[in-house]
Design a protein around this motif. Sequence first.
Motif, PDB file in Angstrom:
ATOM      1  N   SER A 122       0.841  -1.203   0.000  1.00 14.51           N
ATOM      2  CA  SER A 122       0.000   0.000   0.000  1.00 14.51           C
ATOM      3  C   SER A 122       0.872   1.248   0.000  1.00 14.51           C
ATOM      4  N   GLY A 123       0.356   2.312  -0.666  1.00 12.08           N
ATOM      5  CA  GLY A 123       1.031   3.599  -0.654  1.00 12.08           C
ATOM      6  C   GLY A 123       2.263   3.694  -1.536  1.00 12.08           C
ATOM      7  N   LYS A 124       2.349   2.873  -2.558  1.00  9.84           N
ATOM      8  CA  LYS A 124       3.524   2.884  -3.440  1.00  9.84           C
ATOM      9  C   LYS A 124       3.103   3.046  -4.891  1.00  9.84           C
ATOM     10  N   ARG A 125       4.089   3.325  -5.762  1.00  8.05           N
ATOM     11  CA  ARG A 125       3.878   3.460  -7.212  1.00  8.05           C
ATOM     12  C   ARG A 125       4.626   2.320  -7.889  1.00  8.05           C
ATOM     13  N   TYR A 126       3.965   1.696  -8.885  1.00  7.44           N
ATOM     14  CA  TYR A 126       4.536   0.534  -9.561  1.00  7.44           C
ATOM     15  C   TYR A 126       4.432   0.662 -11.078  1.00  7.44           C
ATOM     16  N   VAL A 127       5.294  -0.082 -11.762  1.00  4.70           N
ATOM     17  CA  VAL A 127       5.229  -0.215 -13.208  1.00  4.70           C
ATOM     18  C   VAL A 127       5.262  -1.711 -13.532  1.00  4.70           C
ATOM     19  N   ILE A 128       4.442  -2.097 -14.498  1.00  6.53           N
ATOM     20  CA  ILE A 128       4.457  -3.448 -15.058  1.00  6.53           C
ATOM     21  C   ILE A 128       4.651  -3.277 -16.554  1.00  6.53           C
TER      22      ILE A 128
END
Length: 144
Positions: A122-128
Amino acid sequence: MASIFQPPKITAEQLSGLVLEYGEIVHNTTDHKLYTGNGANGGIGISTDATYIEITDSSQGIHLSQNQFYFQNDPNAFNTLNLYIEGNNASIIFNTSAEGEFQFTIDVPENFSINKPFKFESGKRYVISVDNFLILWSEVQKYE
């Protein structure tokens, strides 16, 4: 006044019978794409028909298909991500909500590989990102 480079214009039919040398660029007036030389008839395309899609709600499901790039600019992060990976040359960037547990389902075709099991906080930024039947994902951090 600045100079503007205008590549030679050519039809797809003309291009198919032409050997473009490395470094040569032409504009195909049939498909409106740029091609560069690779020493073979027709050269190779250097422009794509990529689609950039801003996402505001992921709960209904996002179908990540070829040449689709999803991004989230909305500061209101997601609590849920339902992602269906359906093609290569695609990616998604998203934020997870800082409040509550982040729930996700990701449907991956059998012939794809992944760099590590999915695990989002929670509370994070991600890339796929998906290319060559390989799924790469990571947390995105601000550059400092």
